[in-house]
Design an enzyme around this catalytic site. Structure first.
Site, PDB file in Angstrom:
ATOM      1  N   ARG A   1     -18.563 -11.469 -12.885  1.00 30.34           N
ATOM      2  CA  ARG A   1     -18.337 -12.900 -13.033  1.00 30.34           C
ATOM      3  C   ARG A   1     -16.848 -13.162 -12.982  1.00 30.34           C
ATOM      4  NH1 ARG A   1     -22.933 -13.639 -12.089  1.00 30.34           N
ATOM      5  NH2 ARG A   1     -24.510 -14.692 -13.346  1.00 30.34           N
TER       6      ARG A   1
ATOM      7  N   GLU B   1     -16.541 -21.708  -8.461  1.00 38.18           N
ATOM      8  CA  GLU B   1     -17.231 -21.501  -7.182  1.00 38.18           C
ATOM      9  C   GLU B   1     -18.372 -22.521  -7.021  1.00 38.18           C
ATOM     10  OE1 GLU B   1     -18.434 -17.400  -8.161  1.00 38.18           O
ATOM     11  OE2 GLU B   1     -20.501 -18.113  -8.228  1.00 38.18           O
TER      12      GLU B   1
ATOM     13  N   HIS C   1     -20.330 -15.009  -3.334  1.00 34.88           N
ATOM     14  CA  HIS C   1     -21.261 -14.680  -4.424  1.00 34.88           C
ATOM     15  C   HIS C   1     -22.665 -14.358  -3.875  1.00 34.88           C
ATOM     16  CE1 HIS C   1     -22.507 -15.517  -8.877  1.00 34.88           C
ATOM     17  NE2 HIS C   1     -23.160 -14.489  -8.354  1.00 34.88           N
TER      18      HIS C   1
HETATM   19  C1  8YV Z   1     -27.068 -15.037  -8.651  1.00 29.81           C
HETATM   20  C2  8YV Z   1     -26.035 -13.416 -10.040  1.00 29.81           C
HETATM   21  O1  8YV Z   1     -27.884 -15.255  -9.708  1.00 29.81           O
HETATM   22  O2  8YV Z   1     -27.671 -11.963 -10.842  1.00 29.81           O
HETATM   23  C3  8YV Z   1     -26.712 -12.656 -11.096  1.00 29.81           C
HETATM   24  O3  8YV Z   1     -26.262 -12.748 -12.237  1.00 29.81           O
HETATM   25  O4  8YV Z   1     -24.981 -13.912 -10.214  1.00 29.81           O
HETATM   26  C4  8YV Z   1     -26.663 -13.589  -8.714  1.00 29.81           C
HETATM   27  O5  8YV Z   1     -27.714 -12.745  -8.472  1.00 29.81           O
HETATM   28  C5  8YV Z   1     -27.725 -15.368  -7.375  1.00 29.81           C
HETATM   29  O6  8YV Z   1     -26.732 -15.870  -6.562  1.00 29.81           O
HETATM   30  C6  8YV Z   1     -28.823 -16.387  -7.524  1.00 29.81           C
HETATM   31  O7  8YV Z   1     -28.349 -17.546  -8.093  1.00 29.81           O
END
Ligand code: 8YV
Length: 313
Positions: free
Chosen positions: A232, A261, A279
């Protein structure tokens, strides 16, 4: 039986949307022009929230849903869900671990290779005729055999390390406690960065890990160092990172996540020493289908009175 009412915070692919619409009464928060008015209108009926890792569910959203029982996250990270508000009201939270681990590790390694070997620039070199006009591409940096640090040896960090072992890298890691692995344990982020050529950030984000990669860590990684973030944005002090990249205090960075983002700081776009990704570490058909199924299975289990499959709260 009436369908349970669910607040949907973000979009899902059609292969998830159709079964969700069939089983539940989905309220499309993501499509509502006036979010506050929409929440005030549908909130009282909502018994579940279906969200995405990066979107989560904030305190105002949770408060607007007095009958809320469960929040199902499409993603492994649940840092964007207000857990304190959930705990206070006994609201359950689920995520989608394991099914995305390999893809996230794969993308991290791909980013490392792409940046060290200049794959993106080299491709442009072929396409724009530079190869024929100017000759071979400028020499790049070797990846195999480098010293790598894994900040956070959880599921994803472990899979990154496993892959990097195949590149004969000297691997060290941080974690809350040493793990049953042969890699070197260096819990202090500055010490880990100081002995690493490449630092992967694979740490589950929380308030406690905010800016764990600070100016000191970045300085310790140094002018030849490469920082890779597939966790993150909040785990890195982005201001310190940008300054270090601009001044050469840090060699380069490969980033899949950004503060604010998808509207990232435009200073990133002016930098030649970064690899920027939208992402999408979990973004394959196989994994997104598995994530969608797990999100739905958790909701179905909850409303059938069965144990949640992957509860975090
Ligand atoms: C997003 C992610 O969730 O798993 C996570 O924590 O950040 C990603 O897999 C994905 O872009 C779906 O929103």
């Amino acid at each position: 039986m009436t369908k349970p009412h669910i607040l949907q915070v973000g979009p899902y692919p059609a292969w998830d949307q159709e079964p969700l619409d069939a089983a539940f009464h989905m309220h499309r928060y993501d499509q509502a022009p006036d979010k506050a008015a929409f929440l005030a209108e549908v909130g009282p009926q909502v018994r579940a929230i279906a969200t995405r890792g990066e979107l989560g569910a904030n305190a105002a959203m949770i408060e607007a849903c007095p009958a809320l029982q469960v929040i199902s996250v499409y993603g492994v990270g649940y840092d964007a869900v207000d857990l304190a508000a959930c705990r206070a009201r006994g609201i359950r939270v689920t995520n989608t671990p394991d099914v995305l681990t390999e893809d996230c590790a794969d993308l991290g390694v791909a980013m490392m290779l792409a940046l060290t070997r200049g794959v993106i620039g080299a491709e442009a070199w072929v396409r724009d005729g530079s190869w024929a006009a100017k000759g071979g591409y400028p020499l790049q940096r070797k990846a195999t055999g480098k010293r790598v640090g894994i900040l956070g040896l959880g599921r994803i960090g472990h899979q990154v390390a496993r892959r990097l072992a195949g590149f004969d890298m000297a691997i060290a890691y941080s974690a809350r406690a040493p793990k049953d692995v042969s890699w070197e344990y260096i819990p202090d982020p500055v010490a880990l960065a100081a002995r690493s050529d490449i630092l992967f950030v694979t740490l589950a984000a929380s308030a406690a890990t905010r800016h764990i990669v600070n100016a000191d860590v970045i300085r310790a990684l140094g002018p030849q160092g490469l920082l890779i973030n597939i966790s993150r944005a909040g785990n890195i002090d982005e201001e310190a990172l940008l300054t270090a990249l601009e001044t050469g205090a840090l060699g380069s960075a490969a980033l899949d996540v950004f503060e604010g983002e998808p509207r990232l700081n435009p200073r990133f776009l002016a930098l030649p020493n970064v690899l920027l990704q939208p992402h999408h570490a979990s973004g394959t058909y196989e994994t997104r289908q598995a994530m969608g199924k797990l999100l739905r299975d958790n909701l179905t289990a909850h409303f059938a009175g069965q144990p949640l499959l992957t509860a975090v709260l």
